[in-house]
Design a protein around this motif. Structure first.
Motif, PDB file in Angstrom:
ATOM      1  N   VAL A 161       3.954   9.769  -9.846  1.00  0.00           N
ATOM      2  CA  VAL A 161       3.322   9.914 -11.165  1.00  0.00           C
ATOM      3  C   VAL A 161       2.530  11.219 -11.242  1.00  0.00           C
ATOM      4  O   VAL A 161       2.623  11.965 -12.230  1.00  0.00           O
ATOM      5  N   LEU A 162       1.770  11.521 -10.207  1.00  0.00           N
ATOM      6  CA  LEU A 162       0.959  12.740 -10.236  1.00  0.00           C
ATOM      7  C   LEU A 162       1.817  14.000 -10.130  1.00  0.00           C
ATOM      8  O   LEU A 162       1.502  15.024 -10.743  1.00  0.00           O
ATOM      9  N   LEU A 163       2.918  13.933  -9.382  1.00  0.00           N
ATOM     10  CA  LEU A 163       3.833  15.084  -9.332  1.00  0.00           C
ATOM     11  C   LEU A 163       4.548  15.278 -10.665  1.00  0.00           C
ATOM     12  O   LEU A 163       4.750  16.416 -11.110  1.00  0.00           O
TER      13      LEU A 163
ATOM     14  N   VAL B 268      -2.469   5.526 -11.844  1.00  0.00           N
ATOM     15  CA  VAL B 268      -2.606   5.384 -10.397  1.00  0.00           C
ATOM     16  C   VAL B 268      -3.739   4.413 -10.071  1.00  0.00           C
ATOM     17  O   VAL B 268      -3.596   3.531  -9.216  1.00  0.00           O
ATOM     18  N   VAL B 269      -4.862   4.548 -10.766  1.00  0.00           N
ATOM     19  CA  VAL B 269      -6.006   3.658 -10.529  1.00  0.00           C
ATOM     20  C   VAL B 269      -5.642   2.216 -10.869  1.00  0.00           C
ATOM     21  O   VAL B 269      -6.003   1.288 -10.136  1.00  0.00           O
TER      22      VAL B 269
ATOM     23  N   ALA C 144       0.830  -1.208   0.000  1.00  0.00           N
ATOM     24  CA  ALA C 144       0.000   0.000   0.000  1.00  0.00           C
ATOM     25  C   ALA C 144       0.862   1.255   0.000  1.00  0.00           C
ATOM     26  O   ALA C 144       0.588   2.210  -0.731  1.00  0.00           O
ATOM     27  N   TRP C 145       1.916   1.256   0.802  1.00  0.00           N
ATOM     28  CA  TRP C 145       2.801   2.421   0.844  1.00  0.00           C
ATOM     29  C   TRP C 145       3.565   2.597  -0.470  1.00  0.00           C
ATOM     30  O   TRP C 145       3.814   3.721  -0.898  1.00  0.00           O
ATOM     31  N   THR C 146       3.918   1.482  -1.101  1.00  0.00           N
ATOM     32  CA  THR C 146       4.602   1.554  -2.391  1.00  0.00           C
ATOM     33  C   THR C 146       3.675   2.145  -3.451  1.00  0.00           C
ATOM     34  O   THR C 146       4.092   2.998  -4.245  1.00  0.00           O
ATOM     35  N   VAL C 147       2.422   1.697  -3.452  1.00  0.00           N
ATOM     36  CA  VAL C 147       1.446   2.244  -4.415  1.00  0.00           C
ATOM     37  C   VAL C 147       1.248   3.733  -4.168  1.00  0.00           C
ATOM     38  O   VAL C 147       1.207   4.528  -5.113  1.00  0.00           O
ATOM     39  N   LEU C 148       1.158   4.135  -2.898  1.00  0.00           N
ATOM     40  CA  LEU C 148       0.992   5.562  -2.588  1.00  0.00           C
ATOM     41  C   LEU C 148       2.211   6.370  -3.031  1.00  0.00           C
ATOM     42  O   LEU C 148       2.065   7.454  -3.606  1.00  0.00           O
TER      43      LEU C 148
END
Length: 160
Positions: free
Chosen positions: A57-59, A149-150, A47-51
């Motif tokens: 990616v968003l930055l 991300v999704v 979960a932390w890796t995905v976050l």
């Protein structure tokens, strides 16, 4: 995390994807917040890796934003319906043909909507190019980043 909470996170993510297509709604921030909610509740290494990857990616997408044309749909006379159809086709294309289908779906949906609206192939292509120059590229890039991300979130949820 329970099933109902996962459904709530998924709903917030879908609202964020829709927010990318609506001017003034921070779609990327909503998608990131939903993934952060999931990661904070799940608290596993995955979960932390995905976050962390979602944040990166968003930055990166935000850093590339100045190099893309600004959104000026109203000034160009762009039909709101065409952008919404292109966005829906992007989401569908992303899951039908993983990863690369998002771009093809956006471009195909945009052309299809414009061709139906204008009635001819040539006018449809010309209008689609105008929409892309008026901000369609920036919408496509932002939506694609959110879809990455999704996809990572869905993969982690299915695996977890």
């Amino acid at each position: 995390m329970g099933v109902w909470q996962l459904l709530a996170v998924g709903t917030v993510i879908l609202l964020g994807l829709g927010g990318v297509l609506v001017p003034g709604v921070p779609g990327q921030a909503i998608v990131w917040a939903a993934v952060a909610w999931w990661a904070l509740d799940d608290a596993t290494g995955l979960a932390w890796t995905v976050l962390a990857c979602a944040t990166g990616v968003l930055l990166l997408n935000q850093a590339l934003r100045p190099f893309l044309p600004p959104r000026r749909f109203k000034a160009a006379g762009v039909s709101r319906r065409s952008v919404l159809v292109a966005g829906a086709a992007c989401v569908a294309g992303f899951f039908v043909l993983p990863v690369v289908g998002g771009i093809a779906g956006f471009l195909g949906g945009l052309y299809g909507a414009e061709r139906v609206r204008l009635g001819s192939r040539g006018d449809g292509w010309a209008s689609a190019r105008t929409i892309l120059r008026a901000g369609g590229y920036s919408v496509m890039a932002e939506l694609y980043a959110c879809l990455l991300v999704v996809g990572a979130w869905l993969g982690a949820v299915v695996r977890g």
